[in-house]
Enzyme design. Structure first.
Site, short mmCIF file in Angstrom:
data_model
loop_
_atom_site.label_atom_id
_atom_site.label_comp_id
_atom_site.label_asym_id
_atom_site.label_seq_id
_atom_site.Cartn_x
_atom_site.Cartn_y
_atom_site.Cartn_z
N CYS A 174 4.89 2.24 46.04
CA CYS A 174 6.10 1.99 46.27
C CYS A 174 6.90 1.56 44.87
O CYS A 174 7.83 2.37 45.14
CB CYS A 174 6.32 0.89 47.73
SG CYS A 174 5.95 -0.54 46.97
N HIS A 221 8.34 -4.63 48.84
CA HIS A 221 7.65 -2.94 49.05
C HIS A 221 9.10 -3.01 48.62
O HIS A 221 10.57 -3.83 48.25
CB HIS A 221 8.30 -3.26 50.40
CG HIS A 221 8.17 -1.87 50.82
ND1 HIS A 221 7.26 -0.80 50.08
CD2 HIS A 221 8.99 -0.90 52.09
CE1 HIS A 221 7.05 0.41 50.82
NE2 HIS A 221 8.19 0.47 51.21
N CYS A 262 20.09 -18.52 8.98
CA CYS A 262 21.58 -17.47 8.46
C CYS A 262 21.46 -17.06 6.94
O CYS A 262 21.23 -17.96 6.08
CB CYS A 262 22.97 -18.94 8.28
SG CYS A 262 24.30 -18.09 7.09
N CYS A 294 28.08 -17.43 11.29
CA CYS A 294 27.83 -18.83 11.10
C CYS A 294 28.71 -19.95 11.51
O CYS A 294 29.85 -19.66 11.03
CB CYS A 294 26.67 -18.76 9.86
SG CYS A 294 27.08 -20.63 9.77
N CYS A 298 23.71 -19.30 3.85
CA CYS A 298 23.66 -20.28 3.90
C CYS A 298 22.06 -20.42 3.70
O CYS A 298 21.54 -21.75 3.05
CB CYS A 298 23.71 -21.27 5.20
SG CYS A 298 25.62 -20.91 5.60
#
Length: 481
Positions: free
Chosen positions: A142, A431, A340, A290, A343
């Site tokens: 199904c 179902h 980041c 950031c 960074c």
């Protein structure tokens, strides 16, 4: 409902192959799902079962005979649609007799279509279905049937498979899924209303692409949808030699977001470009900012379906509507530990998704199954959703920010609900059914495996009362109708 003692039809399939019969369409009377071994030995083919006449009730008819066809419109020296073929065969008085079943395998494979053993009234010969056809449950399938019913009733998309246009993009190494889907489309179109076929062929083809669907265990409808579309796209990939994989630049470096979007989109198309993606693929802008250095990085990801969750950080939310789920999907969120690139270390960042390109067919997967470390459950929250959907509001933020349209595809934001995959029951047993809009007569039908019934979708009041059953929602651009 699923039945734990249901006998998988693998033996039936083997017997069909031994008789030289096609995988489908297999049209049997509901009360007699498979012939006995003695009947098979006696030489009867499956078309000799269930010879009761069609019911006069227009909304529910038992199915009772076998069509032996694959591409009916490619015979007769010209392209005829199934309706024209039925009319020609009706006028010539073609019927199926016992002698027909004694033909050799080669003769059977060359036949285009067999009529019922009993000549049907002309109104049934002319009342040719265009998608109003059930799919037999062939062993806990199904989940597959409900997905297929929504796809088979999409506007425009299936015409490529019905008229053979898809063949020009065919990849011979991965042709099974597109070919079987095309056969199923043709079979559905040429089967009288409210009868049923057994989709053995498409199940077998998907199993070859995704072995996890082999057998007759309970499966997830959304996972099958993804597997089926992947199989279709793989077989119809216009790219015969993929470009070399590369890491995409996530910084603007003097470019606009439109430039970056186009670069990512073209790179994606250089690796996979198919009819499926023409209709279903959209693009998301993934923005990371950031919180320490305010550096922005961007990524453009493609998508076929969109998963909408009730939960975030394991907090169960109240009942809601589709708009709120979409708002929640694109809302900015905070991530505590993200690397980041400026960074050069992990920082707290803000992440946001923006819908950048809209596909012709939108598919929303409502994540009702909540999996946790020590427990899992189904979420029966009621969801309200409209029959007509305007996606403009979900891309307005991008338009305001960048002062121009995000992409040309966002100029057309008007969609109509065209399909619903419903799930009833629990996480451990349930179902699937489907509600789908027929693209030819624009009426709604409920597909419960073999059973097909017309429904009044407005009486369901999905936009005001909602429902706890929808699992996948299909929306098509109004321009496709």
């Amino acid at each position: 409902m699923y039945s734990s003692n249901q006998r998988p039809p693998s033996t039936t399939k083997d017997k069909m192959q031994a008789q030289g019969l096609p995988n489908y369409p297999l049209l049997l009377n509901k009360t007699q799902s498979t012939p006995s071994s003695q009947e098979i030995k006696s030489g009867y083919t499956y078309s000799s079962y269930g010879t009761s006449t069609l019911s006069t009730q227009p909304q529910y008819v038992s199915f009772h005979y076998l069509f032996e066809q694959t591409r009916p419109y490619e015979q007769y020296g010209q392209k005829l649609n199934p309706y024209q073929i039925n009319q020609q065969q009706s006028s010539s008085g073609m019927t199926t007799s016992l002698s027909t079943t004694q033909k050799t395998n080669s003769t059977i494979s060359s036949m285009t279509q067999s009529q019922p053993e009993q000549q049907q009234p002309s109104k049934y010969m002319s009342n040719v279905s265009k998608g109003i056809c059930g799919l037999r449950n062939i062993g806990n399938t199904c989940f597959m049937n409900s997905v297929l019913q929504c796809l088979l009733n999409l506007p425009a998309f299936n015409e490529h498979f019905f008229n053979g246009d898809y063949l020009k993009d065919m990849n011979s190494k991965n042709s099974s899924v597109p070919n079987e889907y095309s056969k199923l489309v043709s079979t559905i179109r040429s089967t009288p209303n409210f009868q049923s076929v057994a989709p053995y062929g498409i199940k077998s083809a998907v199993e070859n692409v995704m072995p996890c669907f082999r057998g007759y265990a309970q499966q997830d409808a959304q996972e099958f949808l993804v597997a089926l579309l992947d199989g279709l796209s793989l077989g119809l990939n216009r790219v015969k030699s993929k470009s070399t994989y590369k890491e995409m630049n996530d910084n603007l470096n003097g470019r606009t977001l439109q430039d970056l979007s186009k670069e990512w989109w073209e790179y994606s198309k250089s690796r996979e470009n198919s009819l499926v993606l023409d209709y279903f693929q959209g693009q998301l802008l993934h923005t990371i900012k950031c919180s320490y250095c305010n550096h922005n990085s961007y990524a453009f990801d493609t998508f076929l379906d969109t998963s909408l969750a009730f939960t975030r950080a394991f907090k169960i939310l109240e009942d809601m509507d589709l708009d709120r789920l979409l708002d929640k999907y694109v809302i900015e969120e905070t991530i505590d530990d993200y690397y980041c690139s400026k960074c050069k270390k992990h920082q707290k960042v803000k992440r946001k998704f923006t819908i950048w390109r809209l596909p012709h067919i939108l598919m929303f997967h409502i994540k009702r199954f909540d999996y946790r470390r020590f427990s899992s459950d189904k979420l029966n929250h009621r969801v309200k959703f409209p029959l007509e959907l305007d996606m403009t509001k979900f891309i307005q933020d991008s338009r305001k920010t960048f002062l121009i349209l995000v992409d040309q595809s966002t100029k057309n934001c008007q969609y109509s609900l065209c399909g619903i995959v419903n799930h009833s029951g629990t996480l451990y047993g349930g179902h699937y059914t489907a509600d789908s809009l027929n693209p030819f007569n624009l009426k709604w039908y409920r597909y419960n495996d073999s059973d097909v019934r017309e429904i009044d979708v407005k009486q369901q009041r999905y936009d005001t009362d909602g429902s706890s059953s929808p699992y996948i929602l299909f929306y098509a651009r109004k321009s496709l109708y």
